[in-house]
Scaffold this active site. Sequence first.
Site, PDB file in Angstrom:
ATOM      1  N   ARG A 114      64.761 -59.044   1.582  1.00 14.33           N
ATOM      2  CA  ARG A 114      64.631 -57.590   1.392  1.00 14.33           C
ATOM      3  C   ARG A 114      63.168 -57.189   1.295  1.00 14.33           C
ATOM      4  O   ARG A 114      62.335 -57.913   0.771  1.00 14.33           O
ATOM      5  CB  ARG A 114      65.337 -57.181   0.111  1.00 14.33           C
ATOM      6  CG  ARG A 114      65.299 -55.680  -0.146  1.00 14.33           C
ATOM      7  CD  ARG A 114      65.988 -55.322  -1.426  1.00 14.33           C
ATOM      8  NE  ARG A 114      65.059 -55.427  -2.542  1.00 14.33           N
ATOM      9  CZ  ARG A 114      65.350 -55.089  -3.785  1.00 14.33           C
ATOM     10  NH1 ARG A 114      66.561 -54.656  -4.089  1.00 14.33           N
ATOM     11  NH2 ARG A 114      64.466 -55.197  -4.746  1.00 14.33           N
ATOM     12  N   CYS A 173      61.058 -53.555   0.025  1.00 12.22           N
ATOM     13  CA  CYS A 173      61.236 -52.257  -0.631  1.00 12.22           C
ATOM     14  C   CYS A 173      59.923 -51.499  -0.505  1.00 12.22           C
ATOM     15  O   CYS A 173      58.869 -52.002  -0.903  1.00 12.22           O
ATOM     16  CB  CYS A 173      61.620 -52.435  -2.096  1.00 12.22           C
ATOM     17  SG  CYS A 173      61.973 -50.864  -2.921  1.00 12.22           S
TER      18      CYS A 173
END
Length: 125
Positions: A103, A105
Amino acid sequence: MKQIIYTDNAPAALGPYSQAIAVFDKLIFISGQIGVMPQTGKPAQGIEAQANQVLTNLKAILKEAGSSMDKVVKTTVFIKDMNDFSKVNEIYGQYFTNTYPARSCIEVARLPKDLLIEIEAIAIK
């Protein structure tokens, strides 16, 4: 070779793009999803509600594509305020419980419809 994925259980695209595309019957690329309720077209209120709705929308698209949340390999999370990072993590962790995908962000200045969060994903079938 390329299959367009669409479900009424997630918001329709806001422009000339698909909710998701499956390629080679193996990979699914899901366009950025926002916290809009597909039944009403209205945004959820607050970061927690929007994060839940975004992930619910992702889940619906994955189901339509013949996949699931545990087959997501990468997400990119765009949030309007990095101060919401821990709130988003708490909700995100409720949807990804077996193995966490890779991931990124990123805090952004503005998102479609002035919403607070958007998430795009890549999954396998």
